[in-house]
Scaffold this active site. Structure first.
Site, mmCIF file in Angstrom:
data_model
loop_
_atom_site.group_PDB
_atom_site.id
_atom_site.type_symbol
_atom_site.label_atom_id
_atom_site.label_comp_id
_atom_site.label_asym_id
_atom_site.label_seq_id
_atom_site.Cartn_x
_atom_site.Cartn_y
_atom_site.Cartn_z
ATOM 1 N N LYS A 172 24.901 49.040 54.192
ATOM 2 C CA LYS A 172 24.742 49.188 52.693
ATOM 3 C C LYS A 172 24.151 47.835 52.096
ATOM 4 C CE LYS A 172 25.960 48.785 49.031
ATOM 5 N NZ LYS A 172 25.401 48.086 47.736
ATOM 6 N N GLU A 246 33.451 37.917 54.363
ATOM 7 C CA GLU A 246 33.001 36.624 54.407
ATOM 8 C C GLU A 246 32.659 36.368 52.744
ATOM 9 O OE1 GLU A 246 30.609 33.962 53.527
ATOM 10 O OE2 GLU A 246 29.267 34.292 54.775
ATOM 11 N N CYS A 280 26.406 30.715 50.540
ATOM 12 C CA CYS A 280 27.805 30.477 50.502
ATOM 13 C C CYS A 280 28.429 29.330 50.723
ATOM 14 C CB CYS A 280 28.406 31.785 51.185
ATOM 15 S SG CYS A 280 27.750 32.472 52.555
ATOM 16 N N GLU A 377 32.632 28.606 41.582
ATOM 17 C CA GLU A 377 31.353 29.113 42.444
ATOM 18 C C GLU A 377 30.320 29.425 41.397
ATOM 19 O OE1 GLU A 377 31.003 32.479 45.193
ATOM 20 O OE2 GLU A 377 30.173 31.275 46.569
HETATM 21 P P1 ADP Z 1 27.357 39.264 44.364
HETATM 22 O O1 ADP Z 1 28.422 38.899 43.094
HETATM 23 O O2 ADP Z 1 26.764 37.899 45.240
HETATM 24 O O3 ADP Z 1 26.097 40.148 43.617
HETATM 25 P P2 ADP Z 1 28.853 41.323 45.134
HETATM 26 O O4 ADP Z 1 29.962 41.014 46.003
HETATM 27 O O5 ADP Z 1 28.800 41.912 43.801
HETATM 28 O O6 ADP Z 1 28.209 40.132 45.189
HETATM 29 O O7 ADP Z 1 28.001 42.295 46.091
HETATM 30 C C1 ADP Z 1 27.880 42.224 47.400
HETATM 31 C C2 ADP Z 1 27.802 43.433 48.006
HETATM 32 O O8 ADP Z 1 28.759 44.346 47.830
HETATM 33 C C3 ADP Z 1 26.536 44.359 47.562
HETATM 34 O O9 ADP Z 1 26.037 45.087 48.466
HETATM 35 C C4 ADP Z 1 27.108 45.136 46.398
HETATM 36 O O10 ADP Z 1 26.499 46.492 45.999
HETATM 37 C C5 ADP Z 1 28.447 45.510 46.981
HETATM 38 N N1 ADP Z 1 29.786 45.730 46.161
HETATM 39 C C6 ADP Z 1 29.897 45.484 44.850
HETATM 40 N N2 ADP Z 1 30.843 45.844 44.544
HETATM 41 C C7 ADP Z 1 31.495 46.579 45.502
HETATM 42 C C8 ADP Z 1 32.719 47.196 45.590
HETATM 43 N N3 ADP Z 1 33.471 47.248 44.469
HETATM 44 N N4 ADP Z 1 32.894 47.911 46.662
HETATM 45 C C9 ADP Z 1 32.115 47.917 47.769
HETATM 46 N N5 ADP Z 1 30.897 47.294 47.583
HETATM 47 C C10 ADP Z 1 30.500 46.636 46.538
#
Ligand code: ADP
Length: 478
Positions: A172, A246, A280, A377
């Site tokens: 995903k 990570e 990161c 961050e």
């Molecule tokens: P950033 O803050 O860098 O955008 P995120 O941690 O929000 O990173 O997102 C990283 C990945 O996790 C993306 O593929 C996003 O769609 C997915 N994602 C965001 N929220 C959730 C969640 N609650 N559960 C699973 N996947 C998530």
């Protein structure tokens, strides 16, 4: 419009819903992607489950050939992948060509090599007349959730070892940057993986949540924010799913009085600003011996101001755009907050007046440990400089945050370098160099920067279960 890939076939989302992905260099829509909902998640996990036993039994040398073939196909389509990566994520085309695409191919080759070398061991046991051996078995169905900063490479960090170990996967990608992963999955399908071994779900956080919560998922491997990482720990708790996380970082970079300052400036500019700081492991707080702090700050500010900002496909650009309007606003809010808290903005720190999401790198002097800019961050082009008086302060200051992904040390003194390297709690320490990942090493964090490690033999641990098999060799059982 791109579709979902489930059980070896492409299809739109069951709901028919889709979402746009933008070019960060001008804010225009590149295309739309199917937005997977719970029904699609269920179908993808079902396909992965159904394929799991046969894939686990697939001969290792044939698994290796498939992974090797993916690497060949990546190279055969390198320019297209690099252009997609650059257009969708804002990454410089040169970086996509020289780092992301070759790094992705290399990762598949490295783990292709592992397929035939994942082995158990015969262990001596105290119980008499007994043979004990271990088997490394696949974990099962793995949900691989990736972020937007290096979509192609990070997809490979998960896909290659998961498949090498005999797992089936559902990947995903991040909703901001799905396109290179879609193309990679097309190439994987062309390589000839059996249906259901590799599945792709595009979509946003809701898709990720549904995938992580699905009871038939055995393992989640996630790269992204610490906040979402924590929510995945909860999602995994019920079924005690395996987790590799990570997460965020705020890497300290220590510049000792004896450092080669010009080399430190060059290395730290790249360490801080590579991919506009959306890394990161980016160097994100700079502890400089007070005797050199002004000189370092001036040179960093001059260096940052000289970097050419522009779209990823312009060969003259050194700094590309941030990934999205939302992210630019978040970076800018951190910069404004630092000014409000009294940090001295020496240069940059504002949006570039042009379409797209471009931001001038901000260099701050006079930063103290309590300021948010030294603790939180930002994931953007921000360089907070802090002075230190006594090297004995450094370990405590470097370790004071919840993060522990990476750290950097700039000195000519080997004993300073290695003493600090041993005491800083971070998963990767870079001495007199920029942060680089390598398939053969280790990647991951201490503390709130994550759980487990990717790359190298550590990835084999992450994607296998270990089973002990006991056989009594004597007459009858005891
Ligand atoms: P950033 O803050 O860098 O955008 P995120 O941690 O929000 O990173 O997102 C990283 C990945 O996790 C993306 O593929 C996003 O769609 C997915 N994602 C965001 N929220 C959730 C969640 N609650 N559960 C699973 N996947 C998530």
């Amino acid at each position: 419009m791109s579709d979902l890939f489930i059980g070896g076939a492409w299809s739109p989302a069951a709901t028919g819903r889709s979402f746009p992905t933008l070019n960060p260099a001008d804010g225009t829509v590149i295309t739309t992607c199917a937005e997977a909902g719970p029904a699609d998640v269920d179908r993808a996990v079902g396909a992965a489950r159904e394929a799991a036993d046969a894939w686990a039994a697939h001969p290792e040398h044939l698994r290796a050939r498939l992974l090797w073939r993916v690497a060949d196909l990546i190279e055969a389509n390198a320019e297209e992948l690099a252009e997609l990566e650059s257009r969708d994520s804002g990454q410089l085309l040169g970086v996509a060509r020289e780092v992301s695409v070759p790094g992705t191919a290399e990762h598949f080759r490295y783990f292709a090599g592992w397929c035939t070398k994942i082995q158990g061991a015969v262990l001596p046991v105290a119980f008499p007349d007994t043979l004990h051996y271990t088997r490394r078995e696949p974990v099962g169905v793995c949900a691989l959730i990736t972020p937007w900063n290096f979509p192609l490479m990070i997809a490979a960090w998960k896909l290659a070892p998961a498949l090498a170990c005999g797992n089936t996967v559902i990947i995903k990608p991040a909703e901001q940057t799905p396109l290179s992963t879609v193309r990679l999955v097309e190439l994987m399908s062309e390589a000839g993986f059996p249906p259901g071994v590799v599945n792709l779900l595009t979509g946003g956080p809701g898709t990720g949540r549904a995938l992580a919560a699905h009871p038939a998922v055995d393992k989640i491997s996630f790269t992204g924010s610490t906040e979402v990482g924590r929510s995945l720990v909860s999602a995994a708790a019920g079924g005690l799913k395996r987790l590799t996380l990570e997460l965020g970082g705020k890497a300290p970079s220590i510049i000792a009085a004896d450092a080669d300052l010009d080399a430190a400036v060059a290395g730290n500019l790249t360490g801080a600003l590579f991919h506009s700081g959306q890394v990161c492991a980016a160097y994100a707080r700079f502890y400089v011996d007070r005797k050199r702090a002004d000189e370092f700050t001036e040179k960093m500010a001059a260096g940052a101001a000289a970097l050419r900002i522009g779209p990823g496909d312009d060969p003259a650009s050194w700094l590309g755009p941030l990934v999205s309007e939302e992210h630019l606003r978040s970076v800018d809010a951190h910069v404004r907050g630092a000014v409000y808290e009294g940090a001295d903005l020496v240069g940059g720190g504002r949006r570039v007046d042009r379409p797209g999401f471009f931001y001038e790198p901000a260099v701050f002097a006079g930063v103290t440990d309590d300021m948010a800019i030294a603790r939180e961050e930002v994931f953007g082009p921000v360089i907070p400089v802090l002075a230190y008086d006594d090297p004995d302060e450094l370990v405590a200051r470097a370790n004071a945050l919840e993060y522990g992904l990476a750290a950097s040390i700039w000195t000519r003194d080997l004993s300073t370098a290695h003493r600090l390297a041993a005491r800083i709690r971070a998963g990767a320490i870079f001495i007199n160099m920029i942060h680089v990942p390598d398939a053969a090493t280790t990647w991951g964090g201490y503390k709130a920067s994550g759980w487990g490690r990717e790359m190298g033999p550590y990835a084999i641990d992450a994607y296998t279960e270990v089973k002990g098999v006991w056989t009594h060799l004597g007459p009858g059982s005891r």
